[in-house]
Design an enzyme around this catalytic site. Structure first.
Site, PDB file in Angstrom:
ATOM      1  CD  GLU A   1      -2.798   1.056   2.532  1.00 46.93           C
ATOM      2  OE1 GLU A   1      -3.068  -0.050   3.036  1.00 46.93           O
ATOM      3  OE2 GLU A   1      -3.235   2.125   2.976  1.00 46.93           O
TER       4      GLU A   1
ATOM      5  CG  ASP B   1       2.210 -16.587  12.578  1.00 48.22           C
ATOM      6  OD1 ASP B   1       1.345 -16.005  11.896  1.00 48.22           O
ATOM      7  OD2 ASP B   1       2.010 -17.670  13.152  1.00 48.22           O
TER       8      ASP B   1
ATOM      9  CG  HIS C   1      -3.741   6.946  -0.504  1.00 43.92           C
ATOM     10  ND1 HIS C   1      -3.028   5.991   0.167  1.00 43.92           N
ATOM     11  CD2 HIS C   1      -4.485   6.289  -1.419  1.00 43.92           C
ATOM     12  CE1 HIS C   1      -3.344   4.798  -0.311  1.00 43.92           C
ATOM     13  NE2 HIS C   1      -4.226   4.954  -1.279  1.00 43.92           N
TER      14      HIS C   1
HETATM   15  C1  MEV Z   1      -5.565   3.014   5.420  1.00 41.01           C
HETATM   16  O1  MEV Z   1      -4.808   1.894   5.065  1.00 41.01           O
HETATM   17  C2  MEV Z   1      -5.526   3.262   6.909  1.00 41.01           C
HETATM   18  C3  MEV Z   1      -6.436   4.371   7.397  1.00 41.01           C
HETATM   19  O2  MEV Z   1      -7.787   4.118   6.970  1.00 41.01           O
HETATM   20  C4  MEV Z   1      -6.368   4.366   8.915  1.00 41.01           C
HETATM   21  C5  MEV Z   1      -7.361   5.292   9.590  1.00 41.01           C
HETATM   22  O3  MEV Z   1      -8.420   5.590   9.025  1.00 41.01           O
HETATM   23  O4  MEV Z   1      -7.073   5.663  10.735  1.00 41.01           O
HETATM   24  C6  MEV Z   1      -6.041   5.714   6.844  1.00 41.01           C
END
Ligand code: MEV
Length: 412
Positions: A79, A269, A365
């Site tokens: 990600e 794990d 993002h």
């Molecule tokens: C995404 O991988 C993780 C988030 O959704 C965590 C959150 O909302 O606190 C951004």
């Protein structure tokens, strides 16, 4: 290691710095360059019916100072923005950084006895010393590492299938995750327990709810670094997680983004870690694994969870990148690894809350995700991928169609 602008360096330059820092040899660097290169022979001996291996990107989180020591932290994850988020949140804690502590590596093994004879619980209590002595025989190898059987306890359970006894051994597994040690011990000791209790033994296995192996970490983010109004906004966001299970699940997922990425990089794990973390969060009703509170200077975050991780045994021994990741990380014990992982989880959680409560996460993002969309649209060389992503970011258009049109233009 000088980490300033690490993300701006070429991959070759990054590798060079990591090589120097972690004193990697040429073979280890080749393995990294070869994106992991788990050989067919090793893969075929690790699991069954092997036809290949799966690769994930291995990134490096910088800026982590934990209990005064600086760490370079390998994270394996598909990600985008998780590594960047960890780096950013960690940078904002400097110069103090994080403070962490971990319990001893005590795992719990469970032995189920069905149809015990009358008075079995009392007889077990009387024979506790003998049982402990017998159990110690199976964990002698751990003693030179400060480990071994520590205690045994007994409880009765009334179920719709009748009365059962649960015998639980506490074992300090030192620097291993410990599943094999625990399971071997429980299987070996089961006949002796049945001699005492009567009945029959059934399940003999560790619990992944490793409540005697918890880790705690904390850090403070100051007003002058994150902005005066961010604290209240983050606290609003945190409060939603503390009161709403739907938000809390996502909140904890963000924590596990960081913890799992270090777990995967170092050959842990991660299913055991996930199961333990969420079960722990749900004791007394599902709650956030972190807590946040306002301080005089800003906001303090704390994390607590069980973490059963090892620096020896399991995939750590067989997956070449796991060994290299541990070398880069430079941890001396399983406890130290757990502390690092907890800090990364806290950092990712803070970064998510900070972004969500202020600018929103999609801007950052998508900027990073643009490169993935460029690949999806057909960009193949690094130059093409970067050029397509750049134009997508400029135009703020992240559709695959737009990426395709940019690619066509470049190729023309
Ligand atoms: C995404 O991988 C993780 C988030 O959704 C965590 C959150 O909302 O606190 C951004």
């Amino acid at each position: 290691m000088d980490v300033s602008g690490f993300y701006k360096l070429s991959i070759e330059e990054r590798l060079k710095r990591i090589k120097e820092f972690a004193k990697l040899n040429d073979d280890e660097v080749d393995i990294l360059k070869n994106t992991g290169a788990l050989s067919f022979n090793i893969a075929d001996r690790m699991i069954e019916n092997v036809v290949g291996a799966v690769h994930l990107p291995l990134g490096i989180a910088t800026n982590f100072k934990i209990n005064g020591k600086e760490y370079i932290i390998p994270m394996a994850i598909e990600e985008p923005s998780v590594v960047a988020a960890a780096c950013k949140a960690a940078k904002f804690t400097l110069p103090e950084g994080f403070f962490a502590e971990a319990d001893e590596s005590v795992m719990i093994g469970q032995l189920q006895i069905v149809n015990p004879k009358r008075g079995a619980l009392e007889r077990l209590t009387e024979k506790k010393i003998n049982l402990l002595e017998a159990a110690k025989k199976y964990t002698e190898g751990l003693e030179k590492y400060g480990g071994g059987v520590k205690d045994v306890s007994f409880r009765e359970m009334r179920t719709k299938r009748g009365k059962m006894l649960i015998v639980e051994f506490d074992v300090n597994v030192a620097d291993a995750m410990g599943a094999n040690t625990i399971n071997t011990l429980i299987e070996n000791i089961a006949p002796y327990v049945v001699e005492i209790t009567g009945g029959e033994h059934r399940l003999k296995i560790l619990t992944n709810l490793a409540v005697k192996r918890k880790v705690r970490a904390e850090a403070e983010w100051r007003n002058e670094v994150i902005g005066m109004d961010a604290v209240e906004k983050i606290l609003d966001g945190y409060e939603m997680a503390a009161n709403d299970v739907y938000r809390c699940t996502t909140h904890n997922k963000g924590i596990m983004n960081g913890i799992d990425a270090v777990a995967v990089a170092t050959g842990q794990d991660w299913r055991a870690i996930e199961a333990g973390a969420h079960a722990y969060a749900s004791l007394g009703g599902y709650k956030p694994l972190t807590r946040f509170e306002k301080t005089k200077n800003g906001i303090k975050g704390r994390i607590e969870l069980p973490l059963a991780v090892g620096t020896v045994g399991g995939a750590v021994n067989s997956v070449p990148t796991a060994k290299i990741a541990l070398k880069i990380l430079g941890v001396k014990s399983a406890k130290e690894l757990a502390m690092v992982m907890a800090c990364v989880g806290l950092a990712n959680n803070f970064a998510a809350l900070y972004a969500l409560a202020t600018t929103g996460i999609q801007a950052g993002h998508m900027k990073l995700h643009a490169r993935n969309i460029a690949i999806l649209a057909g960009a193949s060389s690094p130059e093409e991928i970067d050029a397509v992503a750049r134009e997508m970011n400029e135009k703020k258009d992240y559709s695959v169609d737009f990426a395709k049109s940019v690619l066509e233009k470049i190729r023309r």
